[in-house]
Write a protein that holds these residues in place. Sequence first.
Motif, PDB file in Angstrom:
ATOM      1  N   SER A 356       0.832  -1.221   0.000  1.00  0.00           N
ATOM      2  CA  SER A 356       0.000   0.000   0.000  1.00  0.00           C
ATOM      3  C   SER A 356       0.850   1.246   0.000  1.00  0.00           C
ATOM      4  O   SER A 356       0.450   2.256   0.568  1.00  0.00           O
ATOM      5  CB  SER A 356      -0.879   0.092   1.247  1.00  0.00           C
ATOM      6  OG  SER A 356      -1.933  -0.745   1.161  1.00  0.00           O
ATOM      7  N   PRO A 437       0.823   4.272   3.189  1.00  0.00           N
ATOM      8  CA  PRO A 437      -0.529   3.768   3.409  1.00  0.00           C
ATOM      9  C   PRO A 437      -1.460   4.744   4.133  1.00  0.00           C
ATOM     10  O   PRO A 437      -1.053   5.422   5.063  1.00  0.00           O
ATOM     11  CB  PRO A 437      -0.304   2.526   4.274  1.00  0.00           C
ATOM     12  CG  PRO A 437       1.085   2.110   4.008  1.00  0.00           C
ATOM     13  CD  PRO A 437       1.845   3.348   3.673  1.00  0.00           C
ATOM     14  N   GLY A 440      -4.375   8.767   1.645  1.00  0.00           N
ATOM     15  CA  GLY A 440      -5.454   9.145   0.736  1.00  0.00           C
ATOM     16  C   GLY A 440      -6.756   9.410   1.484  1.00  0.00           C
ATOM     17  O   GLY A 440      -7.510  10.320   1.145  1.00  0.00           O
TER      18      GLY A 440
HETATM   19  N1  ASP Z   1      -1.230   4.338  -0.336  1.00  0.00           N
HETATM   20  C1  ASP Z   1      -1.290   5.245  -1.452  1.00  0.00           C
HETATM   21  C2  ASP Z   1       0.052   5.269  -2.165  1.00  0.00           C
HETATM   22  O1  ASP Z   1       1.063   5.068  -1.539  1.00  0.00           O
HETATM   23  C3  ASP Z   1      -1.701   6.606  -1.037  1.00  0.00           C
HETATM   24  C4  ASP Z   1      -3.125   6.575  -0.550  1.00  0.00           C
HETATM   25  O2  ASP Z   1      -4.015   6.586  -1.398  1.00  0.00           O
HETATM   26  O3  ASP Z   1      -3.363   6.492   0.658  1.00  0.00           O
HETATM   27  O4  ASP Z   1       0.091   5.481  -3.350  1.00  0.00           O
END
Ligand code: ASP
Length: 503
Positions: A356, A437, A440
């Motif tokens: 992630s 992670p 977003g």
């Molecule tokens: N986990 C995503 C990334 O590293 C970012 C997110 O959407 O939380 O691209």
Amino acid sequence: MKLHNQILLALVLGAIFGAIFHVDKNALTISYVDASSAKIAEEIQQWQTVEFVDGKTDETLGTFGTDDQLKILSAFSKLSGEGKKNLIIRATFAAASPREFKNVKNVDKVKSIALVIKPIGTIFIRLLMMVAIPLVFASLVVGVASLGDLRKVGRIGARTIALYLGTTAMAITIGLTLVNAMQPGTRLDIESRERLTVEFQGQVQEKIQTEVAVDVIDMFVRMVATNPIQAMSNGDMLAIIFFALMVGISLTMIPREKSSPVIAFFDGISDMMIKMVELIMKIAPYGVFALIAATVGEFGFGILQTLAWYAAAVVIGLTLHTFGTLALLIRFVSKLNPMTVYKKLRPVMLIAFSSSSSAATLPVNMEVCEKELGVSKEVASFVLPLGATINMDGTSMYQAIAAVFIAQVYGVPLDLSGQLTILLTALLASIGTAPVPGVGLIMLIIVLRSVGIPEEGIALILGIDRILDMCRTVTNVTGDATVATIIQRGENSFNSRKELQAA
Ligand code: ASP
């Protein structure tokens, strides 16, 4: 067995392992200090009721039933320091005598074996992160210095940013179209809505309190680090990219006999770092197994049912963009065979899914783009780190879908201008999202604020966020790699192998 197959197998086995050894929803570990000042961690299971009582006033703060594990954790985390000090926890059981706990220091889920092995996965992610900054810096310096042409650097930069914005806007448009067509918010029943709101309330407050804002001007200002070493130690990718560009450009402007040893030095570092990525990837299957087992063990798939329509909208949208829009771009703009490109990108996608994190996936993406897709070092080392930081097709699409979903649940009307505002703010929010992670979801708050959707609504989607985070990160990194191949094609210097060429 080939590495990507090993990783895939690890992923499947990890998911099964996590599903078997999942966290017990009817068990808690209560850590407290007893009369003799000894610290004790006691496990309670299958309670009938758990009651929180204020020890000073004997007032009941909350009573919880058998299935209220998350509510109990959230109620405990919401207590102030003073509140925790005075807290008495009383538990009753069907088959055992009641228990009372004073001086409670912590209440937590009981860690299953699937969670105990998580550090193996964490070490794997940390190893990848360890490589990222020296790799980006050294490769970019060498790349720019060997380009030796300022105009070319400017051209690549402008094209890259335009493509990033364009692909992200496409992703958001797909997301908005889907969520309006599928109406997942109107399909969520009131009872589930209430349950989710209560269960995740505690975590929501934490997230809402995080200061979030995207200030584009400020982003440009902060791109110039006053102390590049500090920028590196903070992992501030935009500042690192800018400094590397300046170093590379300056190297082309001093006499060759002086610049050559410096370039050779960084070239050596960059090759060494790529080798290190290869070494780290040897443990990828173990890392992926541990990461997936821990995630499935902790979060499970149960919540997928409640939020099936919402999850479906996100997953369908991500799939359409990753294997539709991006495939078309690869075929007609990069002029490569999308199937072959996706095959080569398999390890990148698998690492993105299990970690992630675009940041952790960056070294693998750079290695694959350079070695397997024939993207040159100068393009890969500029386009990919920039993409990992600002280009998040998956995240922006997810933010748009989530915002409209929450609006639908709460009955907030969204006209065309509201949807356009969502498009613009999701674009900005995804640029401001850190490539790790869960960020977003926090940046989603900006999108919600922009159109007046209740922020508390994130409680509805919190429980399912982790699994969707895994999916959207795959789209994020695939978007970066796609743009790298387009830029490479634009530079007319594709040295990719024949098998990659489109028919
Ligand atoms: N986990 C995503 C990334 O590293 C970012 C997110 O959407 O939380 O691209």
